[in-house]
Design an enzyme around this catalytic site. Sequence first.
Site, PDB file in Angstrom:
ATOM      1  N   LYS A  54      13.313 -34.284  -2.797  1.00 19.00           N
ATOM      2  CA  LYS A  54      12.029 -34.760  -2.266  1.00 19.00           C
ATOM      3  C   LYS A  54      11.017 -34.901  -3.402  1.00 19.00           C
ATOM      4  O   LYS A  54      10.307 -35.912  -3.498  1.00 19.00           O
ATOM      5  CB  LYS A  54      11.510 -33.780  -1.195  1.00 19.00           C
ATOM      6  CG  LYS A  54      12.304 -33.864   0.095  1.00 19.00           C
ATOM      7  CD  LYS A  54      12.086 -32.685   1.029  1.00 19.00           C
ATOM      8  CE  LYS A  54      13.054 -32.771   2.212  1.00 19.00           C
ATOM      9  NZ  LYS A  54      13.062 -31.600   3.075  1.00 19.00           N
ATOM     10  N   GLN A  98      10.004 -25.724   3.339  1.00 16.51           N
ATOM     11  CA  GLN A  98      11.422 -26.019   3.573  1.00 16.51           C
ATOM     12  C   GLN A  98      12.054 -24.964   4.488  1.00 16.51           C
ATOM     13  O   GLN A  98      11.973 -23.770   4.213  1.00 16.51           O
ATOM     14  CB  GLN A  98      12.160 -26.068   2.221  1.00 16.51           C
ATOM     15  CG  GLN A  98      13.622 -26.465   2.322  1.00 16.51           C
ATOM     16  CD  GLN A  98      13.816 -27.917   2.748  1.00 16.51           C
ATOM     17  OE1 GLN A  98      13.097 -28.819   2.306  1.00 16.51           O
ATOM     18  NE2 GLN A  98      14.792 -28.159   3.620  1.00 16.51           N
ATOM     19  N   ASP A 121       5.646 -33.278   7.970  1.00 12.82           N
ATOM     20  CA  ASP A 121       6.948 -33.117   8.614  1.00 12.82           C
ATOM     21  C   ASP A 121       6.848 -33.471  10.105  1.00 12.82           C
ATOM     22  O   ASP A 121       7.859 -33.679  10.767  1.00 12.82           O
ATOM     23  CB  ASP A 121       7.350 -31.629   8.493  1.00 12.82           C
ATOM     24  CG  ASP A 121       8.740 -31.474   7.957  1.00 12.82           C
ATOM     25  OD1 ASP A 121       9.371 -32.491   7.673  1.00 12.82           O
ATOM     26  OD2 ASP A 121       9.188 -30.325   7.850  1.00 12.82           O
TER      27      ASP A 121
END
Length: 296
Positions: A54, A98, A121
């Site tokens: 990412k 994460q 997200d």
Amino acid sequence: MSAQIISGTEIAARIREELTAKVTGLKRDHGLTPGLATVLVGDDPASHMYVGMKNKAAAKMGIHSRQITLAADTSQDELLGVVAGLNADPDIHGILVQFPLPDHLDEARVTEATSPDKDVDGLGPMNAGRLMTGSGEFFAPCTPAAVIEMLVRSGHDPAGRHVVVLGRSNLVGQPLANLLLRKAPGGNATVTVCHSRTPDLAAVARTAEILVVAIGRPEMITAAMVAPGAVVIDVGTHRVDDPASEKGYRVCGDVRFDEVKEVAAAISPSPGGVGPMTITMLLSNTVASAARSAGS
Ligand SMILES: NC(=O)c1ccc[n+]([C@@H]2O[C@H](COP(=O)([O-])OP(=O)(O)OC[C@H]3O[C@@H](n4cnc5c(N)ncnc54)[C@H](OP(=O)(O)O)[C@@H]3O)[C@@H](O)[C@H]2O)c1
């Protein structure tokens, strides 16, 4: 018949070019560089790999990325403190913690603590609620958004089609069903959602004009479960043992790609499908968040 291959890698490359142009515009017109913060707790190798991918993709398109790595024994309060700091940081427009987190940490509390304006997200309660109610701007969760983009950009707009979604997780199946139902571009589908309590999954799957598979079972979906001419998107991603391969393993999806491609009109591979698109949607949400903060 051999199917059209819906390449997530190729679609992602096109979207990343578009995003790079937007990042350049934000820098030129507003003196603003989009910023993405990634927070990694512990030393799970897969999580390290995903966060690395990412950050690398962000840097490539001119997004400033900041990685915060915390020890596996970080307390809940320490982690929430880091999130609060990023919420208040004007250089950061997107926050990604994460998952999975170590067992002693509560993931729901972390998503709830992330500012809805930086929840790129799209998994926090405010963004999920806005997606469901259709009220206000929201960040779409990255993997479901990836599926919609892949369908639309490959010429298979779900509007008016019967889409069967296999899987009802909060991460993929359920938000995808909500996106498909919206009265908005990429939506307006007729949606059926299946899960582990669905009797005769194969019979329902065969009714799909578009079949999206997110069940987390390696290569469970066979050609016999797919209607001839259907469009198939495989969200699954697995590393399975393969003594015949040099590495001793291979990566596959939830769908038996080789046999289903002979029945389907179009199919996404795994790897090379939803994976690269999911990262791209995270970057897209980050750029959108920066643009919002600039009033652009
Ligand atoms: N490429 C990417 O970026 C990306 C991102 C996210 C996930 N994934 C992959 O997508 C897959 C799904 O992820 P997830 O997080 O949604 O998984 P998950 O949380 O394990 O959810 C799986 C869903 O599938 C259903 N299911 C499981 N076995 C089934 C069966 N035999 N028949 C019918 N339904 C069944 C479950 O039903 P119940 O609800 O009844 O238990 C559940 O709703 C995984 O392979 C994951 O690695 C990929």
